[in-house]
Structures are given as C-alpha cells and as structure tokens.
Design an enzyme around this catalytic site. Structure first.
Site, mmCIF file in Angstrom:
data_model
loop_
_atom_site.group_PDB
_atom_site.id
_atom_site.type_symbol
_atom_site.label_atom_id
_atom_site.label_comp_id
_atom_site.label_asym_id
_atom_site.label_seq_id
_atom_site.Cartn_x
_atom_site.Cartn_y
_atom_site.Cartn_z
ATOM 1 N N SER A 39 0.871 -1.179 0.000
ATOM 2 C CA SER A 39 0.000 0.000 0.000
ATOM 3 C C SER A 39 0.901 1.220 0.000
ATOM 4 C CB SER A 39 -0.849 0.017 1.279
ATOM 5 O OG SER A 39 -1.441 1.288 1.458
ATOM 6 N N TYR B 37 -2.533 -1.039 10.519
ATOM 7 C CA TYR B 37 -2.500 -1.264 9.065
ATOM 8 C C TYR B 37 -1.190 -0.736 8.457
ATOM 9 C CZ TYR B 37 -4.086 -1.207 4.177
ATOM 10 O OH TYR B 37 -4.211 -1.413 2.819
HETATM 11 P P1 NAI Z 1 -11.365 -6.097 -0.241
HETATM 12 O O1 NAI Z 1 -11.874 -5.980 1.143
HETATM 13 O O2 NAI Z 1 -12.291 -5.958 -1.382
HETATM 14 O O3 NAI Z 1 -10.575 -7.470 -0.416
HETATM 15 C C1 NAI Z 1 -9.830 -8.089 0.597
HETATM 16 C C2 NAI Z 1 -9.860 -9.582 0.362
HETATM 17 O O4 NAI Z 1 -9.062 -10.244 1.345
HETATM 18 C C3 NAI Z 1 -11.297 -10.160 0.491
HETATM 19 O O5 NAI Z 1 -11.491 -11.125 -0.503
HETATM 20 C C4 NAI Z 1 -11.232 -10.802 1.869
HETATM 21 O O6 NAI Z 1 -12.205 -11.827 2.052
HETATM 22 C C5 NAI Z 1 -9.811 -11.332 1.857
HETATM 23 N N1 NAI Z 1 -9.355 -11.756 3.176
HETATM 24 C C6 NAI Z 1 -9.468 -11.099 4.353
HETATM 25 N N2 NAI Z 1 -8.963 -11.855 5.341
HETATM 26 C C7 NAI Z 1 -8.509 -13.004 4.769
HETATM 27 C C8 NAI Z 1 -7.892 -14.178 5.270
HETATM 28 N N3 NAI Z 1 -7.625 -14.311 6.573
HETATM 29 N N4 NAI Z 1 -7.597 -15.163 4.401
HETATM 30 C C9 NAI Z 1 -7.865 -15.054 3.081
HETATM 31 N N5 NAI Z 1 -8.450 -13.969 2.556
HETATM 32 C C10 NAI Z 1 -8.771 -12.949 3.388
HETATM 33 O O7 NAI Z 1 -10.213 -4.986 -0.334
HETATM 34 P P2 NAI Z 1 -9.166 -4.656 -1.501
HETATM 35 O O8 NAI Z 1 -9.098 -3.217 -1.590
HETATM 36 O O9 NAI Z 1 -9.456 -5.434 -2.708
HETATM 37 O O10 NAI Z 1 -7.815 -5.152 -0.813
HETATM 38 C C11 NAI Z 1 -6.902 -6.049 -1.408
HETATM 39 C C12 NAI Z 1 -5.490 -5.710 -0.962
HETATM 40 O O11 NAI Z 1 -5.117 -4.443 -1.474
HETATM 41 C C13 NAI Z 1 -5.303 -5.626 0.553
HETATM 42 O O12 NAI Z 1 -4.057 -6.196 0.900
HETATM 43 C C14 NAI Z 1 -5.287 -4.134 0.816
HETATM 44 O O13 NAI Z 1 -4.542 -3.820 1.969
HETATM 45 C C15 NAI Z 1 -4.588 -3.649 -0.441
HETATM 46 N N6 NAI Z 1 -4.772 -2.246 -0.747
HETATM 47 C C16 NAI Z 1 -6.007 -1.745 -1.068
HETATM 48 C C17 NAI Z 1 -6.139 -0.416 -1.401
HETATM 49 C C18 NAI Z 1 -7.443 0.222 -1.759
HETATM 50 O O14 NAI Z 1 -7.488 1.448 -1.824
HETATM 51 N N7 NAI Z 1 -8.508 -0.533 -2.014
HETATM 52 C C19 NAI Z 1 -4.970 0.473 -1.418
HETATM 53 C C20 NAI Z 1 -3.744 -0.154 -1.017
HETATM 54 C C21 NAI Z 1 -3.656 -1.465 -0.716
HETATM 55 C C1 BGC Z 2 -6.229 1.484 2.252
HETATM 56 C C2 BGC Z 2 -7.399 2.286 1.747
HETATM 57 C C3 BGC Z 2 -6.967 3.707 1.434
HETATM 58 C C4 BGC Z 2 -5.733 3.730 0.542
HETATM 59 C C5 BGC Z 2 -5.181 5.147 0.357
HETATM 60 C C6 BGC Z 2 -5.089 1.582 1.282
HETATM 61 O O1 BGC Z 2 -4.000 0.842 1.722
HETATM 62 O O2 BGC Z 2 -6.620 0.118 2.429
HETATM 63 O O3 BGC Z 2 -8.423 2.310 2.740
HETATM 64 O O4 BGC Z 2 -8.022 4.391 0.763
HETATM 65 O O5 BGC Z 2 -4.722 2.940 1.134
HETATM 66 O O6 BGC Z 2 -5.053 5.843 1.566
#
Ligand code: NAI
Ligand code: BGC
Length: 271
Positions: free
Chosen positions: A156, A169
């Site tokens: 991130s 986080y």
């Molecule tokens: P999301 O909430 O849509 O997806 C997260 C996924 O991880 C879901 O499928 C969830 O069920 C799964 N998960 C959670 N705990 C788990 C476990 N114990 N075992 C297996 N799967 C598990 O969120 P998003 O945004 O798609 O996040 C994906 C990755 O991207 C994360 O690592 C998040 O930190 C990272 N990220 C997201 C950003 C954003 O702005 N959406 C920005 C920077 C990083």
């Molecule tokens: C976080 C989001 C956030 C983004 C930018 C990600 O790592 O999961 O909640 O919007 O960073 O700050």
C-alpha cells in the site's frame, strides 16, 4: 471479462489470495486474460469465488476456488497441496488478502492489532513460504518463464505514508515492504523474483467510506494529483507485468500505482 487477451502467461499457474473481492478479483481476471490458470482463494463468501471461476471459465480460461484463511498455517498448507495436486505446480503467487481494523491509537485493542498483523503480514509469510518450497523443488521451466517463480506482495502507499487512526495497518504494510525486500534478496540467486505493489486509493469495499458519498469522494480526490480514484483493473495490469518475463530483471522493488498519492500533493501550492 474485460481487458485484452494475451498469451503472456500461457501455461502458468497462479494463486491469488483474497481473490473473491476488489483488487484480488481484478487480478485473477487479469492473470486469466493473460493465459494463466488461477486459484481464487477465499475465506468468506464462497459464492463470489465460484461466480468468478464460472466467469473465467466462460471466457475460455481455467480457474478453481480454494478455501483458506491465509493466517492459518494448516489452511495455507492444505490449499497449496490441493493446488499442486490438481495442477502439478505453482508459478505465480499474489499475496493480496488484507484487512483494516481501524481505531484511534489509544483505543486500539490487542485483538485489532493482532488480526491485522496476522492477515496482512503473517499471511504473506505463510503463503510465500509454501510457494517458495515448490519453486525451489521445481526450478526454472524455460518453456514457461525465465524465473523459477514470481511472488507479488500487495502492499500500500501506507508502506511509506504514515496513517493516523490506522497504525496497525500502516505498520503491517511497512512490514510487507521489508519482508518483500528481504525475501527477494535471499531468493534471487534461485531465480525467484519477489516484488511489491503499492496501490493508492482504489475503489473497493475496504475503503467504501472514503468514496461512497460525494463529500468523502471530493476530500479523497484532494490527495490524488491524477484526480481520479483508482480502479482494481489498474492494479491488475501491474500484477500481470510483474508476473511476466517482461519484468524479468525486476526484483525486490515496490511499484507504486497510486495516481501520484505519494507525491506530497499539498506541496503543489504549499511549502
Ligand atoms: P477487499 O476488502 O475488497 O478485499 C480483501 C480480500 O481479502 C477479500 O477477498 C477478503 O475476504 C480477503 N481476506 C481477508 N482476510 C482473509 C484471510 N484471513 N484469508 C484469506 N483472505 C482474506 O479490499 P481490496 O481493496 O481489494 O484489498 C486487497 C489488498 O489491497 C489488501 O491487501 C489491501 O490492503 C490492499 N490495498 C487496497 C487499497 C485500496 O485502496 N482498495 C490500497 C492499497 C492497498
Ligand atoms: C487502504 C485504503 C486507502 C488507501 C489510500 C489503502 O492501503 O486500504 O483504505 O483508501 O490505502 O489511503
């Protein structure tokens, strides 16, 4: 499925953790469009994982859904065994699963701290270790790739941007960065490439409250010089490149895909 079909990853086998939502789902689609077979890992909402498998298969791709909590050693080992039994090996691991458990620092519970570390950091350790065992056992298969294996760690912008109210986080993502670099240094001589992707604000369920109202969206956009919130497909394209031989000389690096969020946007007028 959207996007362009290619044979950039033809014959390769990928596992994407947390692939039934947000960025993970887009990454799974992107890898499948590039010719890889994809394991859609899930821990909740099995039906979303199955829907995605069906969608990929309908477009001519190959996928399977596998349950596993990435923070449980037994689950992770069972999941890798199932994948290797079914498809023979693994070529690409995308450590995508991640969560937030936000709280003001003084109110943050040990449970909130531990849960985020367990999923975001320990989960990447457990999955990377299992993938690496297989990469080392099998070595390079030149018809598939110049590398014995590729690991992509979803980090991130908060691996470098401190984040009040989200200390667990941000600490986990800082940890992901040093984890990724140290593993990359240790494994490069075995032709295993390990890289990170640092997304900025991408429109997914994890940050819904940051974009779901016009006010929230306007205030988020002030942090993004490129003046748009990211789409999960923006991240998928970067993953496909990092997984392919197009990036063969890249290891131990973080690719920021953030519309300029890390460019200190306040300094455009300030300072
Ligand atoms: P999301 O909430 O849509 O997806 C997260 C996924 O991880 C879901 O499928 C969830 O069920 C799964 N998960 C959670 N705990 C788990 C476990 N114990 N075992 C297996 N799967 C598990 O969120 P998003 O945004 O798609 O996040 C994906 C990755 O991207 C994360 O690592 C998040 O930190 C990272 N990220 C997201 C950003 C954003 O702005 N959406 C920005 C920077 C990083
Ligand atoms: C976080 C989001 C956030 C983004 C930018 C990600 O790592 O999961 O909640 O919007 O960073 O700050």
């Amino acid at each position: 499925m959207s996007g362009k079909k290619s044979d950039l990853l033809a014959g390769q086998r990928a596992l994407v953790t947390g692939a039934n939502s947000g960025i993970g789902a887009a990454v799974a689609r992107g890898l499948a469009m590039a010719g890889a077979k994809v394991v859609i890992n899930y821990v909740v909402n099995e039906s979303d994982a199955i829907k995605l498998v069906n969608e990929i298969e309908k477009s001519g791709g190959d996928a399977m859904a596998l349950y596993g909590d990435v923070s449980h050693e037994g689950d992770v080992q069972a999941m890798f065994n199932q994948m290797i039994d079914a498809w023979g090996s693994i070529d690409i691991l995308v450590n995508n699963a991640g969560i937030q458990r936000d709280a003001p620092f003084v109110d943050m519970t040990l449970a909130q701290w531990n849960k985020v570390m367990d999923v975001n950091l320990t989960g990447q350790f457990l999955c990377t270790r299992e993938a690496t065992k297989e990469f080392v056992r099998r070595g390079v298969v030149t018809e598939l790739s110049c590398a014995a294996g590729k690991v992509i760690c979803m980090s991130s912008v908060h691996e470098v941007i401190p984040w009040a109210g989200h200390v667990n986080y941000a600490a986990s993502k800082g940890g992901v960065m040093m984890f990724m670099q140290s593993v990359a240094q240790e494994l490069a001589h075995q032709k295993i490439r390990v890289n990170g992707i640092a997304p900025g604000a991408i429109r997914t369920p994890i940050n819904r409250n940051a974009w779901e109202t016009p006010d929230a969206e306007a205030s988020l956009l002030k942090l993004i010089p490129y003046e748009r919130i990211g789409d999960p497909a923006d991240i998928a394209k970067a993953v496909v490149w990092l997984a392919s031989d197009e990036s063969d000389y890249v290891t131990g690096t973080t690719l920021f895909v953030d519309g300029g969020m890390t460019l200190y946007p306040g300094f455009r007028e300030g300072g």
